[in-house]
Every structure is written in structure tokens, then in C-alpha cells.
Design a protein around this motif. Structure first.
Motif, short mmCIF file in Angstrom:
data_model
loop_
_atom_site.label_atom_id
_atom_site.label_comp_id
_atom_site.label_asym_id
_atom_site.label_seq_id
_atom_site.Cartn_x
_atom_site.Cartn_y
_atom_site.Cartn_z
N TYR A 250 0.83 -1.00 0.17
CA TYR A 250 0.06 0.02 0.08
C TYR A 250 0.73 1.08 0.02
CZ TYR A 250 -3.41 3.60 1.25
OH TYR A 250 -4.29 4.71 1.18
N TYR A 251 0.50 2.05 -0.90
CA TYR A 251 1.15 3.35 -0.91
C TYR A 251 0.17 4.65 -0.77
CZ TYR A 251 4.51 6.99 -3.16
OH TYR A 251 5.10 7.74 -3.46
N ASP A 252 0.69 5.76 -0.19
CA ASP A 252 -0.19 6.84 -0.07
C ASP A 252 0.56 8.14 -0.05
OD1 ASP A 252 -3.01 8.03 0.89
OD2 ASP A 252 -1.67 9.03 2.33
N GLY A 253 0.21 9.11 -0.69
CA GLY A 253 0.88 10.36 -0.82
C GLY A 253 0.11 11.65 -1.59
N ARG A 254 1.17 12.44 -1.71
CA ARG A 254 0.33 13.54 -2.48
C ARG A 254 1.36 14.08 -3.61
NH1 ARG A 254 -4.82 15.35 -2.19
NH2 ARG A 254 -4.19 17.41 -2.23
N GLN A 255 0.95 14.72 -4.79
CA GLN A 255 1.50 15.03 -5.78
C GLN A 255 1.33 16.23 -6.23
OE1 GLN A 255 1.93 12.21 -9.05
NE2 GLN A 255 3.01 13.57 -10.36
N ASP A 267 -4.06 13.31 -4.81
CA ASP A 267 -3.76 12.32 -4.39
C ASP A 267 -2.78 11.47 -5.16
OD1 ASP A 267 -5.16 12.71 -2.18
OD2 ASP A 267 -7.06 11.97 -2.99
N ARG A 268 -2.10 10.66 -4.74
CA ARG A 268 -1.18 9.68 -5.34
C ARG A 268 -1.04 8.37 -4.45
NH1 ARG A 268 4.36 11.91 -6.82
NH2 ARG A 268 4.66 12.27 -4.59
N THR A 269 -2.10 7.45 -4.84
CA THR A 269 -2.30 6.31 -4.26
C THR A 269 -1.78 4.98 -4.94
OG1 THR A 269 -4.59 6.03 -4.45
CG2 THR A 269 -3.95 7.34 -2.38
N GLY A 296 -4.91 2.10 -8.11
CA GLY A 296 -5.28 3.42 -7.24
C GLY A 296 -5.39 4.72 -8.17
N ALA A 297 -4.80 6.04 -7.58
CA ALA A 297 -5.02 7.14 -8.33
C ALA A 297 -3.73 7.75 -8.55
CB ALA A 297 -6.12 8.05 -7.31
N ASN A 298 -3.54 8.41 -9.62
CA ASN A 298 -2.25 8.95 -10.13
C ASN A 298 -2.42 10.22 -11.09
OD1 ASN A 298 0.89 8.61 -10.05
ND2 ASN A 298 0.45 8.51 -12.26
N VAL A 299 -1.69 11.10 -10.99
CA VAL A 299 -1.65 12.10 -12.01
C VAL A 299 -1.48 11.62 -13.46
CG1 VAL A 299 -0.26 14.17 -13.01
CG2 VAL A 299 -0.70 13.99 -10.61
N ASN A 300 -2.39 11.91 -14.37
CA ASN A 300 -2.42 11.47 -15.76
C ASN A 300 -2.04 12.41 -16.52
OD1 ASN A 300 -3.58 10.73 -18.43
ND2 ASN A 300 -4.94 9.24 -17.38
N ALA A 301 -0.83 11.88 -17.38
CA ALA A 301 -0.20 13.08 -18.03
C ALA A 301 -1.04 13.45 -19.26
CB ALA A 301 0.97 12.26 -18.94
N ASP A 302 -2.10 12.65 -20.03
CA ASP A 302 -2.95 13.15 -21.01
C ASP A 302 -3.83 14.23 -20.36
OD1 ASP A 302 -1.68 11.45 -22.68
OD2 ASP A 302 -3.16 9.82 -22.29
N SER A 303 -4.17 13.86 -18.92
CA SER A 303 -5.33 14.83 -18.48
C SER A 303 -4.43 16.32 -18.23
CB SER A 303 -5.76 14.30 -17.22
OG SER A 303 -6.64 13.27 -17.39
N THR A 328 -6.37 10.52 -12.15
CA THR A 328 -7.32 9.46 -12.50
C THR A 328 -7.13 8.13 -11.94
OG1 THR A 328 -6.14 9.01 -14.51
CG2 THR A 328 -7.63 10.79 -14.71
N ASP A 329 -7.99 7.50 -12.08
CA ASP A 329 -8.28 5.93 -11.37
C ASP A 329 -7.38 5.34 -12.32
OD1 ASP A 329 -9.52 6.80 -9.12
OD2 ASP A 329 -11.29 6.40 -9.64
#
Length: 415
Positions: A250-255, A267-269, A296-303, A328-329
Motif C-alpha cells: 500500500y502506498y499513500d501520498g500527495r503529488q 492524491d497519489r495512491t 489506485g489514483a495517479n496524475v494522468n499525463a494526458d489529463s 485519474t483512477d
């Protein structure tokens, strides 16, 4: 008779003179030696000097034995369907660069210094495909003094992110030339900076907790720093039985997404699960089945590209865009089969999929990879692999897959 007498005298005179000169020289040398010769050296003092020299040599040898060098070199030849002999055609239209080439994928050297049975320092560098020497790992490890195998450990520095199975597996041991796409996107560089604690609870159950900057050492925006006040944290529990191993992570953080004006934090999970099954066949030898899943959720480069616009003052948020859509998920993972073919050959196959935005269609990445290894000796391995990626791009009224299959021949030597 008189002539004979004179001949005898003529011969004896020089011989006599030579003999006299030789005896005089020998006598003088004897006197000089008797004057220059020192008194007999004390055997005990001489032995003590030799012991000191041996002790100094032994100390230097023990210090050098604390250094351990290891590493490997990977030379590759690649050719792909989308290879081209030019990088630009008419106007500003760009074509893919030539990917039929020889290059050094990895050239790595690892230095481990065991200061004592309870501590060690590691420096790991790479001088591979980017033609620059860069630091991959640099950390201090403190080992516990209360167990014989020192399995409890505390790490501080730059090291592999302890998440899942594939990240910490060395590139020199992997059965395919590259890691899966999901791992590459979610953990750029596979390494980060922070603290890590390894805590075996039993002989088969091991837990890991870490606090890191987040983003990874190959992050496009912040590769060596963390602009967020809070740190990312992660935890893993692994059950190792020998025949069957499994783990959850499990990983939890902020970007932070840097913009001109107010920056955006999202969120960065990650939630991960992996398992490995090992078996033995009578004729062929050992084999394994492996699988891993990321969610999880991560910054999406396309978004980010769609919601921002570049200008002379920097990157700006588009009018009316919702910055909450930067992350995005995602869903990704792989399954892999590895089978030894006797003692000299090995076959590997992997199918993988990564969906960076589960709410959007036609952005998924899929790939099937095949590889055959030949082991020249205990140090050298030759690999021939074939990658069949699938990425959908707009084509008229529908979507099409870009022809980009890749052949790779790799020569690897470990030391």
C-alpha cells in the motif's frame, strides 16, 4: 742454457707482482669489512619488526576485504517496425527516430562497504543509455544486533521503492528486457529517497515500512526534491514459503502539479498484490508463474496536457478546466510464465495491461513479450526477445494500432 734462464726469470717476475697485488687487495678488503661490519643484530628485535610489518599488511588487507564490487553490462541491438532513417520530413512533421541500433542499455557498478557486521554503506552508479554517470542508489543500512542473521534493518538514503515484486528485482535477473508499463509509469526510476525499516515477524512473514519523498528519481518535475510538506509512505507484507510467495503493498501520498500561479496538489495512491509459484519438471527443469496487480489514483499525463496550456509565462490552467481531474483512477498488471529448457536455455512470456484512466476508453496500453535466454557460462547471458505492444490511436472514424513491434538482442555479463 742462459736463454732458458732468462725466459724463466721473465715469466716469474710479472706473476710475482700480480700475486703480491692480489694479496694486498684481499688484505685491504678484509680490513675494510672488519671496520664496516655492524655488530650482530638482536634476533628478538628483528622478529618484532617483521611481526609489525605483517600486522600492518593484515590491517590493510582486512580493510580492503570490506569493499565488495559487483555489477553488470548490457549491450543491445534493437530493430522496430516504426524505425525510420530520417527524423523529419517536409515541414514540421516528425517521424520516429531510427531505432535499429546498437547501444548500451545498462552499465552498472555497485560498491558495498561492510564497516562492521552491523552496518554497511552502498553506492550504486549507472553509465548506460543516457551517456552520463548517474547515482542510482546511495544508502546506509543498520542491521540489528539481537539476531544471528541480522534480518531487521534500517535504511536511510536513496534505494528501490519497496512496493510489490517487480520493482526490487534486479534488471540483471529479470526474464524480460524491461519492466512492465504500469511499473514504469507509477514508479519512474524505481527509486526514491527516504527511510525504510525491514521487520521480519516470523521466518516466512516479512514486513516493510518506508517514508519517502515521492515521485521517484526520474520524475519529470521533481526528480530529487519534494515540494509537498507531507512525505509519501508505504507498507508491504510478504509471505514466503519457497514454493509459493505472495505479498500486498500500500502506498499513500500527495503529488504537486506545477503551474504558473497556484500549484495543484492531488492524491497519489497505490494498492498492489503479487504472487509467485515455483515448480520443477523432471526433464526441462524449474519454472515459475508470476503475477502482479496495481490499482489506485495517479496524475494522468494526458489529463494535464488537456487541462493546461503553455504560454510565454509558463503553464496555465485552461479557462473552465477542473484541476481535480488531473489525477485519474488507474488499473494495471501482468502475468508471466518462465520455464527452464535444460541447463543452458530458458523461455519467458508475459502479457500485461495498463489503463491510466479507467473512465476513458481507447487509452489502454497492452503488450505481449516473448524471450529466449541462452546461458554461455555462469556470468554471461544472451537474450532474444520480441515485444508486441498494442496502443489505439484515432484513425478515421475509428481507432487503429500503431505498428511498433520490437526485436531485441541483448548480451549481458555480470561480475
Amino acid at each position: 742454457m742462459k736463454l732458458k734462464a732468462w725466459i724463466a726469470v721473465g715469466l716469474m717476475v710479472p706473476l710475482g707482482m700480480s700475486a703480491g697485488s692480489w694479496f694486498a687487495t684481499a688484505e685491504a678488503q678484509t680490513e675494510a669489512d672488519s671496520v664496516a661490519a655492524p655488530a650482530a643484530e638482536d634476533p628478538a628485535a628483528r622478529l618484532e619488526g617483521l611481526v609489525e610489518q605483517v600486522q600492518a599488511i593484515q590491517a590493510d588487507t582486512d580493510r580492503m576485504k570490506r569493499f565488495k564490487f559487483s555489477g553488470y553490462v548490457q549491450l543491445r541491438w534493437e530493430t522496430a517496425e516504426n524505425s525510420g532513417d530520417t527524423v523529419k520530413v517536409a515541414g514540421t512533421t516528425l517521424t520516429p527516430a531510427n531505432v535499429e541500433r546498437f547501444y548500451i542499455r545498462r552499465a552498472r557498478l555497485k560498491l558495498t562497504y561492510d564497516a562492521s557486521p552491523l552496518s554497511q554503506a552502498v553506492v550504486y552508479i549507472d553509465g548506460g543509455s543516457d551517456r552520463t554517470i548517474r547515482l542510482l542508489e546511495g544508502y546506509l543500512a543498520l542491521l540489528d544486533p539481537w539476531t544471528t542473521d541480522h534480518r531487521h534493518q534500517f535504511w536511510a538514503g536513496q534505494f528501490n521503492v519497496p512496493f510489490g515484486y517487480e520493482i526490487e528485482r534486479s534488471s540483471s535477473l529479470r526474464e524480460l528486457p524491461e519492466r512492465s508499463r504500469a511499473e514504469n509509469v507509477l514508479f519512474p526510476g524505481e527509486r526514491d529517497r527516504g527511510l525504510k525499516v525491514v521487520m521480519p515477524l516470523t521466518d516466512r512473514l516479512e514486513t516493510v515500512v518506508a517514508v519517502i519523498n515521492g515521485g521517484g528519481i526520474s520524475s519529470a518535475d521533481f526528480p530529487t526534491t519534494d515540494p509537498t510538506a507531507g512525505k509519501d509512505w508505504l507498507a508491504r507484507a510478504r509471505w514466503s514459503q519457497g514454493v509459493f510467495d505472495a505479498a500486498v503493498s500500500y502506498y499513500d501520498g500527495r503529488q504537486l502539479v506545477p503551474l504558473t500561479g497556484d500549484d495543484i496538489e492531488v492524491d497519489r495512491t497505490r494498492l498492489g498484490a503479487d504472487a509467485q509459484l515455483y515448480y520443477e519438471l523432471p526433464t526441462l527443469g524449474g519454472g515459475s508463474l508470476k503475477g502482479e496487480l496495481y490499482r489506485g489514483a495517479n496524475v494522468n499525463a494526458d489529463s494535464v496536457t488537456a487541462l493546461t496550456v503553455s504560454s510565454s509565462v509558463g503553464r496555465l490552467l485552461r479557462p473552465g478546466a477542473d484541476p481535480g481531474h488531473f489525477d485519474t483512477d488507474f488499473l494495471g498488471g501482468y502475468v508471466m510464465w518462465v520455464q527452464n529448457l535444460g541447463e543452458k536455455f530458458q523461455f519467458a512470456a508475459r502479457a500485461e495491461r495498463f489503463d491510466p484512466n479507467t473512465d476513458l476508453d481507447h487509452d489502454q496500453f497492452e503488450r505481449v513479450s516473448l524471450a529466449v535466454h541462452g546461458f554461455y557460462d555462469g556470468f554471461t547471458r544472451v537474450t532474444v526477445s520480441y515485444d508486441i505492444p498494442r496502443t489505439e490511436v484515432p484513425a478515421g472514424a475509428g481507432y487503429d494500432d500503431v505498428p511498433d513491434n520490437l526485436w531485441t538482442v541483448q548480451f549481458q555479463h555480470r561480475f
